[in-house]
Scaffold this motif. Structure first.
Motif, mmCIF file in Angstrom:
data_model
loop_
_atom_site.group_PDB
_atom_site.id
_atom_site.type_symbol
_atom_site.label_atom_id
_atom_site.label_comp_id
_atom_site.label_asym_id
_atom_site.label_seq_id
_atom_site.Cartn_x
_atom_site.Cartn_y
_atom_site.Cartn_z
ATOM 1 N N PRO A 1 -0.061 6.002 2.072
ATOM 2 C CA PRO A 1 0.537 6.871 3.091
ATOM 3 C C PRO A 1 1.800 7.537 2.618
ATOM 4 C CG PRO A 1 -0.157 4.802 4.047
ATOM 5 C CD PRO A 1 -0.267 4.633 2.574
ATOM 6 N N VAL A 2 2.591 6.811 1.813
ATOM 7 C CA VAL A 2 3.837 7.406 1.312
ATOM 8 C C VAL A 2 3.540 8.566 0.373
ATOM 9 C CG1 VAL A 2 5.974 6.929 0.055
ATOM 10 C CG2 VAL A 2 4.996 5.179 1.571
ATOM 11 N N ILE A 3 2.515 8.395 -0.474
ATOM 12 C CA ILE A 3 2.159 9.469 -1.413
ATOM 13 C C ILE A 3 1.630 10.684 -0.654
ATOM 14 C CG2 ILE A 3 0.638 10.057 -3.315
ATOM 15 C CD1 ILE A 3 0.796 7.147 -4.201
ATOM 16 N N ALA A 4 0.817 10.472 0.385
ATOM 17 C CA ALA A 4 0.277 11.586 1.166
ATOM 18 C C ALA A 4 1.379 12.342 1.877
ATOM 19 C CB ALA A 4 -0.746 11.066 2.162
ATOM 20 N N ALA A 5 2.363 11.639 2.421
ATOM 21 C CA ALA A 5 3.479 12.300 3.111
ATOM 22 C C ALA A 5 4.307 13.114 2.137
ATOM 23 C CB ALA A 5 4.322 11.260 3.831
ATOM 24 N N GLU A 6 4.550 12.567 0.966
ATOM 25 C CA GLU A 6 5.318 13.311 -0.018
ATOM 26 C C GLU A 6 4.572 14.560 -0.478
ATOM 27 O OE1 GLU A 6 6.069 10.540 -3.073
ATOM 28 O OE2 GLU A 6 7.664 9.455 -1.995
ATOM 29 N N ALA A 7 3.240 14.486 -0.672
ATOM 30 C CA ALA A 7 2.455 15.660 -1.084
ATOM 31 C C ALA A 7 2.476 16.741 -0.009
ATOM 32 C CB ALA A 7 1.021 15.237 -1.399
ATOM 33 N N ALA A 8 2.400 16.368 1.260
ATOM 34 C CA ALA A 8 2.443 17.355 2.340
ATOM 35 C C ALA A 8 3.793 18.030 2.402
ATOM 36 C CB ALA A 8 2.124 16.664 3.662
ATOM 37 N N ALA A 9 4.864 17.265 2.188
ATOM 38 C CA ALA A 9 6.203 17.864 2.211
ATOM 39 C C ALA A 9 6.388 18.843 1.074
ATOM 40 C CB ALA A 9 7.245 16.748 2.164
ATOM 41 N N VAL A 10 5.917 18.490 -0.108
ATOM 42 C CA VAL A 10 6.039 19.397 -1.255
ATOM 43 C C VAL A 10 5.233 20.680 -1.013
ATOM 44 C CG1 VAL A 10 5.516 19.646 -3.711
ATOM 45 C CG2 VAL A 10 6.521 17.523 -2.864
ATOM 46 N N ASN B 1 0.858 -1.192 0.000
ATOM 47 C CA ASN B 1 0.000 0.000 0.000
ATOM 48 C C ASN B 1 0.893 1.240 0.000
ATOM 49 O OD1 ASN B 1 -2.057 1.787 0.183
ATOM 50 N ND2 ASN B 1 -2.669 1.247 2.275
ATOM 51 N N TYR B 2 0.888 2.006 -1.101
ATOM 52 C CA TYR B 2 1.706 3.210 -1.230
ATOM 53 C C TYR B 2 0.935 4.501 -0.908
ATOM 54 C CZ TYR B 2 5.008 0.129 -3.644
ATOM 55 O OH TYR B 2 5.870 -0.866 -3.954
#
Length: 241
Positions: A15-24, A12-13
């Protein structure tokens, strides 16, 4: 080996995508904030050594205090509406004049002109000896000692002028009428049919006679009959005829 890869659990990717979007997003906002060079507004702090609220003392010897007092006396409603204000509308009223009535009070004397009527001769004044007094004549109303007559009972007669005794009309009435009440009564079993032939001139007495006759079916004759009710004001006159 190929069979193991086909049946392995998928990763399941999300959570990783959500964390990367918040950082950007945070990185972009930081670049925009620093690029514009935002600085908060600088305000000068008040000097706390002096008070910013002072009380006005009109009694203090200052320049312009007298003109300020005059302006307040003219424009302040609480001041120019007072009766002792020199600039208000109450000052235009005249002071009341107090009169002294301790001595002889003023008396108005009116002399009417003498008018002579034709054929009129004034009466000779009465001779009064010394020591006599003239008493005023007062009207004393005559007290009526005649007692009021007690209320009388109405008289009931049939068409042959024979008296009838009806319990519903046996009570005295407080008033009378100039004319009698004439009613035609017809029985139809237990139903009483009434027809007002002539009234007494008093609607209350006529209604009372109709109600009494409607409830007196056992005391009335079986055949059709004409009933005449003489009220106290007409019983003597009609019976005498």
């Amino acid at each position: 080996m190929r069979k193991k890869i086909l049946f392995s659990k998928p990763v399941n990717y999300a959570p990783v995508i959500a964390a990367e979007a918040a950082a950007v997003t945070l990185a972009v906002h930081a670049v925009l904030f620093l690029a514009t060079g935002y600085q908060p507004e600088k305000r000068n702090l008040p000097n706390t050594g002096e008070s910013s609220i002072t009380l006005l003392n009109l009694d203090a010897p200052r320049e312009g205090v007298e003109s300020l007092k005059h302006w307040l006396a003219v424009h302040d409603p609480a001041l120019f509406s007072r009766s002792d204000s020199q600039a208000g509308y109450m000052a235009l009223l005249q002071a009341p004049v107090l009169r002294d009535y301790t001595g002889t009070r003023p008396r108005l004397e009116v002399t009417l002109p003498e008018e002579r009527l034709p054929g009129y001769k004034p009466l000779r004044p009465l001779h009064m000896e010394q020591g006599d007094s003239c008493q005023e004549l007062r009207y004393i109303p005559h007290k009526n000692t005649v007692e009021a007559a007690p209320p009388q009972k109405p008289l009931v007669f049939d068409a042959d002028n024979r008296p009838l005794s009806l319990s519903r009309l046996a009570a005295p009435v407080g008033r009378g009428a100039k004319l009698p009440t004439v009613v035609q009564c017809r029985k139809s079993g237990k139903v009483m049919r009434l027809t007002l032939i002539s009234g007494s001139g008093d609607a209350g007495l006529d209604s009372r006679a109709l109600q009494a006759l409607a409830r007196s079916g056992d005391e009335l004759p079986e055949e059709s009959a004409v009933i005449t009710v003489y009220w106290p004001g007409t019983a003597g006159e009609e019976s005498g005829k």
